[in-house]
Design a protein around this motif. Structure first.
Motif, PDB file in Angstrom:
ATOM      1  N   PHE A 186      11.848 -25.130 -16.561  1.00  0.00           N
ATOM      2  CA  PHE A 186      12.982 -26.481 -16.654  1.00  0.00           C
ATOM      3  C   PHE A 186      12.837 -26.969 -18.130  1.00  0.00           C
ATOM      4  CE2 PHE A 186      14.126 -27.828 -12.390  1.00  0.00           C
ATOM      5  CZ  PHE A 186      12.737 -27.211 -11.619  1.00  0.00           C
TER       6      PHE A 186
ATOM      7  N   TYR B 174       8.971 -27.177 -19.189  1.00  0.00           N
ATOM      8  CA  TYR B 174       8.158 -26.918 -18.110  1.00  0.00           C
ATOM      9  C   TYR B 174       8.074 -25.608 -17.091  1.00  0.00           C
ATOM     10  CZ  TYR B 174       6.532 -31.746 -18.919  1.00  0.00           C
ATOM     11  OH  TYR B 174       5.933 -32.799 -19.327  1.00  0.00           O
TER      12      TYR B 174
ATOM     13  N   PHE C 121      15.307 -34.013 -16.785  1.00  0.00           N
ATOM     14  CA  PHE C 121      15.424 -32.592 -16.496  1.00  0.00           C
ATOM     15  C   PHE C 121      16.601 -31.790 -16.518  1.00  0.00           C
ATOM     16  CE2 PHE C 121      10.879 -31.619 -15.975  1.00  0.00           C
ATOM     17  CZ  PHE C 121      10.282 -33.041 -15.755  1.00  0.00           C
ATOM     18  N   GLY C 122      16.567 -30.434 -16.828  1.00  0.00           N
ATOM     19  CA  GLY C 122      17.763 -29.531 -16.571  1.00  0.00           C
ATOM     20  C   GLY C 122      17.489 -29.130 -15.258  1.00  0.00           C
ATOM     21  N   THR C 123      18.388 -28.264 -14.912  1.00  0.00           N
ATOM     22  CA  THR C 123      18.545 -27.844 -13.571  1.00  0.00           C
ATOM     23  C   THR C 123      17.772 -26.788 -13.115  1.00  0.00           C
ATOM     24  OG1 THR C 123      20.734 -26.502 -13.869  1.00  0.00           O
ATOM     25  CG2 THR C 123      21.086 -28.699 -13.090  1.00  0.00           C
TER      26      THR C 123
ATOM     27  N   GLY D 272       5.241 -24.025  -5.012  1.00  0.00           N
ATOM     28  CA  GLY D 272       4.203 -24.882  -4.637  1.00  0.00           C
ATOM     29  C   GLY D 272       3.318 -25.562  -5.345  1.00  0.00           C
ATOM     30  N   LYS D 273       3.647 -25.620  -6.999  1.00  0.00           N
ATOM     31  CA  LYS D 273       2.811 -26.234  -7.687  1.00  0.00           C
ATOM     32  C   LYS D 273       3.917 -27.421  -8.382  1.00  0.00           C
ATOM     33  CE  LYS D 273      -0.905 -23.883  -7.412  1.00  0.00           C
ATOM     34  NZ  LYS D 273      -2.352 -24.708  -7.154  1.00  0.00           N
ATOM     35  N   GLY D 274       3.299 -28.375  -9.183  1.00  0.00           N
ATOM     36  CA  GLY D 274       4.151 -29.192  -9.840  1.00  0.00           C
ATOM     37  C   GLY D 274       4.296 -28.509 -11.280  1.00  0.00           C
ATOM     38  N   PRO D 275       5.367 -29.131 -11.966  1.00  0.00           N
ATOM     39  CA  PRO D 275       5.593 -28.773 -13.397  1.00  0.00           C
ATOM     40  C   PRO D 275       4.392 -28.782 -14.235  1.00  0.00           C
ATOM     41  CG  PRO D 275       7.464 -29.957 -12.529  1.00  0.00           C
ATOM     42  CD  PRO D 275       6.178 -30.289 -11.590  1.00  0.00           C
TER      43      PRO D 275
ATOM     44  N   ASN E  11       9.782 -44.087 -20.912  1.00  0.00           N
ATOM     45  CA  ASN E  11      10.183 -42.573 -21.542  1.00  0.00           C
ATOM     46  C   ASN E  11      10.151 -41.644 -20.383  1.00  0.00           C
ATOM     47  OD1 ASN E  11       9.734 -43.981 -23.955  1.00  0.00           O
ATOM     48  ND2 ASN E  11       7.878 -42.815 -24.460  1.00  0.00           N
ATOM     49  N   LYS E  12      10.968 -42.143 -19.515  1.00  0.00           N
ATOM     50  CA  LYS E  12      11.453 -41.101 -18.499  1.00  0.00           C
ATOM     51  C   LYS E  12      11.924 -39.733 -19.138  1.00  0.00           C
ATOM     52  CE  LYS E  12      16.220 -42.467 -17.703  1.00  0.00           C
ATOM     53  NZ  LYS E  12      17.013 -43.125 -16.806  1.00  0.00           N
ATOM     54  N   LEU E  13      11.472 -38.697 -18.529  1.00  0.00           N
ATOM     55  CA  LEU E  13      12.068 -37.346 -18.803  1.00  0.00           C
ATOM     56  C   LEU E  13      13.314 -36.960 -17.906  1.00  0.00           C
ATOM     57  CD1 LEU E  13       8.876 -35.072 -18.813  1.00  0.00           C
ATOM     58  CD2 LEU E  13      10.372 -35.583 -20.541  1.00  0.00           C
TER      59      LEU E  13
ATOM     60  N   LEU F 239       3.381 -28.442 -18.455  1.00  0.00           N
ATOM     61  CA  LEU F 239       4.113 -28.349 -19.873  1.00  0.00           C
ATOM     62  C   LEU F 239       3.753 -27.053 -20.349  1.00  0.00           C
ATOM     63  CD1 LEU F 239       5.678 -29.663 -22.088  1.00  0.00           C
ATOM     64  CD2 LEU F 239       3.257 -30.709 -22.882  1.00  0.00           C
TER      65      LEU F 239
ATOM     66  N   TYR G  51      12.615 -36.010 -27.899  1.00  0.00           N
ATOM     67  CA  TYR G  51      11.432 -35.249 -27.564  1.00  0.00           C
ATOM     68  C   TYR G  51      12.020 -34.159 -26.331  1.00  0.00           C
ATOM     69  CZ  TYR G  51       7.202 -34.247 -25.150  1.00  0.00           C
ATOM     70  OH  TYR G  51       5.986 -33.411 -24.589  1.00  0.00           O
TER      71      TYR G  51
ATOM     72  N   GLN H 266       7.200 -24.008 -13.754  1.00  0.00           N
ATOM     73  CA  GLN H 266       6.819 -24.320 -12.443  1.00  0.00           C
ATOM     74  C   GLN H 266       6.601 -23.091 -11.491  1.00  0.00           C
ATOM     75  OE1 GLN H 266       9.596 -26.605  -9.973  1.00  0.00           O
ATOM     76  NE2 GLN H 266       7.867 -27.704  -8.976  1.00  0.00           N
TER      77      GLN H 266
END
Lengths: 116, 117
Positions: free
Chosen positions: B89, B36, B107-109, B41-44, B103-105, B46, B32, B38
């Motif tokens: 991301f 994302y 993330f890329g950098t 000041g906000k969360g990622p 099912n942890k994500l 989808l 999967y 971002q």
């Protein structure tokens, strides 16, 4: 649209102090997560929580960290004795189902933790 | 083996141009692949996601291209707009048969995209 809400938005604490970061996941969601993002770096997984227990945790999530769902709505992350390197943005996230294909992960806007 | 590598680190695109961000993964159990967006000041949030059984998925101006054999996937933003300026991301997770995990994500950098007028 329902949101994940986090409080406070910014927390400043002294090294060695305990902090509790609070989250209210989306009401019908069943899977809960904490991630953190050190300034300018990638988002890192800390812990996942389902059915009132930890389902997975990363190596970052050592015994200084704990999570709790004290009631039907809140989900908290506690850091027992903060260190300078705990300074980061902490994101709570939730999803309805286990799989992202059916149930995307929703993130809150984060709590910026500054340890001095 | 759990890493997701993302490039470029930053990208400047002219309004109306195409933004392309690339990611590569190592763990062949990943099944999967979300992207994302971002804002400061906000969360990622989808943006779009793909499963490895298809090679491309398009939603509006956003397209994911997926190359399973190369273990690479990319995000294309067509007709880029100033409002697209954000950090992007890529991520990956293993969502196959339940093994007890959450099912942890991974993330890329991140890629900081700036769309100029």
């Amino acid at each position: 649209e329902p949101e994940v809400t986090q409080t406070p938005s910014h927390q400043v604490t002294q090294m060695g102090q305990e902090v509790i970061l609070r989250c209210v996941p989306i009401s019908n969601h069943l899977y809960f997560y904490w991630y953190r993002q050190i300034l300018g770096q990638k988002v890192e997984f800390l812990v996942s929580f389902y059915n009132n227990e930890i389902s997975e945790k990363s190596e970052i999530f050592d015994d200084q960290f704990s999570v709790e769902r004290p009631d039907g709505s809140n989900f908290t992350l506690k850091i027992r004795s903060t260190k300078l390197e705990d300074s980061a943005m902490y994101f709570c996230a939730s999803r309805l189902d286990r799989t992202g294909a059916n149930s995307p992960l929703h993130f809150g806007n984060g709590t910026r933790l500054t340890v001095t | 083996q759990q890493q997701v590598k993302q490039s470029p680190q930053s990208l400047i695109v002219q309004k109306g141009g195409i933004s392309i961000i690339n990611c590569a993964y190592e763990n062949t159990a990943f099944d999967y692949f979300p992207w994302y967006q971002q804002f400061p000041g906000k969360g990622p949030a989808l943006l779009i996601a793909i499963r490895p059984d298809v090679s491309e998925k398009k939603e509006g101006r956003f397209t994911i291209s997926f190359n399973k054999s190369a273990k690479q996937f990319s995000l294309h933003i067509m007709d880029s707009q100033p409002g697209d300026s954000a950090t992007y991301f890529c991520a990956a997770s293993r969502e196959g048969p339940f093994t007890g995990g959450g099912n942890k994500l991974t993330f890329g950098t991140g890629t900081q995209l700036k769309v100029e007028l």
